[in-house]
Design a protein around this motif. Structure first.
Motif, mmCIF file in Angstrom:
data_model
loop_
_atom_site.group_PDB
_atom_site.id
_atom_site.type_symbol
_atom_site.label_atom_id
_atom_site.label_comp_id
_atom_site.label_asym_id
_atom_site.label_seq_id
_atom_site.Cartn_x
_atom_site.Cartn_y
_atom_site.Cartn_z
ATOM 1 N N GLN A 78 -4.428 -4.311 6.219
ATOM 2 C CA GLN A 78 -4.614 -5.573 5.620
ATOM 3 C C GLN A 78 -4.034 -5.619 4.230
ATOM 4 O OE1 GLN A 78 -6.678 -7.760 7.201
ATOM 5 N NE2 GLN A 78 -6.469 -6.643 8.926
ATOM 6 N N PRO A 79 -3.762 -6.992 4.021
ATOM 7 C CA PRO A 79 -3.047 -7.314 2.618
ATOM 8 C C PRO A 79 -3.557 -6.574 1.569
ATOM 9 C CG PRO A 79 -3.285 -8.957 3.962
ATOM 10 C CD PRO A 79 -4.105 -8.158 4.679
ATOM 11 N N VAL A 129 5.214 -10.087 -5.387
ATOM 12 C CA VAL A 129 4.486 -9.354 -4.582
ATOM 13 C C VAL A 129 3.799 -10.279 -3.360
ATOM 14 C CG1 VAL A 129 2.049 -8.175 -4.667
ATOM 15 C CG2 VAL A 129 3.567 -7.596 -6.439
ATOM 16 N N ALA A 130 3.579 -11.662 -3.652
ATOM 17 C CA ALA A 130 3.071 -12.399 -2.502
ATOM 18 C C ALA A 130 4.331 -12.772 -1.735
ATOM 19 C CB ALA A 130 2.807 -13.910 -3.236
ATOM 20 N N GLU A 131 5.586 -12.710 -2.070
ATOM 21 C CA GLU A 131 6.660 -12.788 -1.423
ATOM 22 C C GLU A 131 6.912 -11.709 -0.294
ATOM 23 O OE1 GLU A 131 9.595 -14.535 0.881
ATOM 24 O OE2 GLU A 131 8.298 -15.649 -0.417
ATOM 25 N N ALA A 132 6.765 -10.564 -1.144
ATOM 26 C CA ALA A 132 6.873 -9.258 -0.186
ATOM 27 C C ALA A 132 5.808 -9.359 0.794
ATOM 28 C CB ALA A 132 6.711 -8.166 -1.030
ATOM 29 N N LEU A 133 4.534 -9.888 0.767
ATOM 30 C CA LEU A 133 3.444 -9.765 1.435
ATOM 31 C C LEU A 133 3.817 -10.800 2.720
ATOM 32 C CD1 LEU A 133 0.528 -9.573 -0.670
ATOM 33 C CD2 LEU A 133 1.064 -7.963 0.993
ATOM 34 N N ARG A 134 4.497 -12.048 2.292
ATOM 35 C CA ARG A 134 4.877 -12.938 3.300
ATOM 36 C C ARG A 134 5.958 -12.374 3.918
ATOM 37 N NH1 ARG A 134 5.165 -16.056 -1.562
ATOM 38 N NH2 ARG A 134 3.427 -17.204 -1.906
ATOM 39 N N GLN A 135 6.873 -11.516 3.569
ATOM 40 C CA GLN A 135 7.897 -10.962 4.521
ATOM 41 C C GLN A 135 7.314 -10.051 5.327
ATOM 42 O OE1 GLN A 135 11.231 -11.619 4.401
ATOM 43 N NE2 GLN A 135 10.527 -13.385 2.911
ATOM 44 N N GLY A 137 4.628 -10.797 7.062
ATOM 45 C CA GLY A 137 4.118 -11.523 7.825
ATOM 46 C C GLY A 137 2.474 -12.034 7.560
ATOM 47 N N VAL A 138 2.264 -11.886 6.300
ATOM 48 C CA VAL A 138 0.822 -12.733 5.894
ATOM 49 C C VAL A 138 1.088 -13.857 5.564
ATOM 50 C CG1 VAL A 138 -0.602 -12.242 3.796
ATOM 51 C CG2 VAL A 138 0.505 -10.290 4.713
ATOM 52 N N ALA A 139 0.019 -14.502 5.950
ATOM 53 C CA ALA A 139 0.075 -16.163 5.876
ATOM 54 C C ALA A 139 0.386 -16.586 4.399
ATOM 55 C CB ALA A 139 -0.924 -16.998 6.334
ATOM 56 N N ASP A 140 1.027 -17.468 4.073
ATOM 57 C CA ASP A 140 1.287 -17.902 2.855
ATOM 58 C C ASP A 140 0.150 -17.991 1.932
ATOM 59 O OD1 ASP A 140 3.323 -19.110 0.693
ATOM 60 O OD2 ASP A 140 2.241 -20.941 1.098
ATOM 61 N N GLY A 144 -0.655 -15.336 -1.422
ATOM 62 C CA GLY A 144 -0.797 -15.712 -2.595
ATOM 63 C C GLY A 144 -1.817 -14.894 -3.464
ATOM 64 N N LEU A 145 -3.123 -15.450 -2.534
ATOM 65 C CA LEU A 145 -4.486 -14.996 -2.918
ATOM 66 C C LEU A 145 -4.649 -13.551 -3.117
ATOM 67 C CD1 LEU A 145 -7.430 -15.726 -3.734
ATOM 68 C CD2 LEU A 145 -7.967 -15.405 -1.153
ATOM 69 N N ALA A 146 -3.876 -12.787 -2.154
ATOM 70 C CA ALA A 146 -4.121 -11.097 -2.255
ATOM 71 C C ALA A 146 -3.113 -10.607 -3.342
ATOM 72 C CB ALA A 146 -3.651 -10.620 -0.952
ATOM 73 N N ALA A 147 -2.010 -11.303 -3.649
ATOM 74 C CA ALA A 147 -1.329 -11.040 -4.650
ATOM 75 C C ALA A 147 -1.948 -11.012 -6.045
ATOM 76 C CB ALA A 147 0.230 -11.908 -4.799
#
Length: 196
Positions: A78-79, A129-135, A137-140, A144-147
């Motif tokens: 999970q993120p 970090v948010a962009e790395a999560l998006r890469q 496949g985590v939804a936008d 952002g919230l996870a980061a």
């Protein structure tokens, strides 16, 4: 005189840290930092654009470590678990630099100009970090919230580590993420639940 660029940079950082502790950030000039480090002021500006950046020099390394660790985290996590893995790896950078990290955080805490820079750097790191999560496949929206949440937990753990060095940063980080899980598992009281 420092013989290498890396040595000059390290000496400038140490000199700045000492002077900021002795006199305060606002009362210290780049010329004084350079003189304490045994270099001229031109050398200071070859290494740092201004006297604030001396305290934020490791940002690029931290960003690279975090984004690489997010990319390399095991599949199926999970993120927030991905971020825990990433922050645990990146936390080693802070642990290796504790003699600099601890006074640095104390100086930032009492200096408005540095707190502002710290917030800007944190926002930039959080977005990376948010962009790395998006890469991954985590939804936008979730990325952002996870980061933001993960960065807050990392910052909380780093401060706890400074306040209580009897435990490693890693131990404080594990505790912060456990606390996040506890917070998210806590049911809202009936009066605080949204109306349907």
């Amino acid at each position: 005189m420092p013989r290498s660029g890396a040595e000059a940079r390290r000496r400038l950082q140490q000199a700045a840290l000492e002077l900021y502790q002795e006199r305060g950030f606002d009362q210290t000039t780049t010329a004084e930092i350079a003189a304490r480090a045994g270099v001229n002021e031109r050398t200071f500006f070859r290494h740092f654009p201004d006297k604030r950046e001396v305290l934020f020099d490791g940002e690029a390394d931290l960003r690279a470590a975090l984004t690489q660790a997010v990319a390399e985290a095991p599949d199926g996590l999970q993120p927030l678990e991905v971020l825990l893995c990433a922050f645990r790896k990146a936390g080693r950078i802070l642990e290796e630099n504790r003699p600099f990290s601890e006074p640095r955080l104390a100086i930032i805490a009492v200096t408005p100009a540095l707190r502002e820079r710290d917030l800007a750097k944190a926002a930039s790191l959080t977005e990376a970090v948010a962009e790395a999560l998006r890469q991954r496949g985590v939804a936008d929206r979730l990325a952002g919230l996870a980061a933001h949440t993960g960065w807050a937990a990392f910052h909380h753990a780093a401060q706890a580590w400074i306040d209580d060095p009897s435990q490693s940063l890693d131990a404080h980080l594990l505790q912060a993420f456990d606390d996040l899980r506890t917070l998210s598992a806590t049911a809202l009281p009936a009066q605080a639940q949204p109306e349907s």
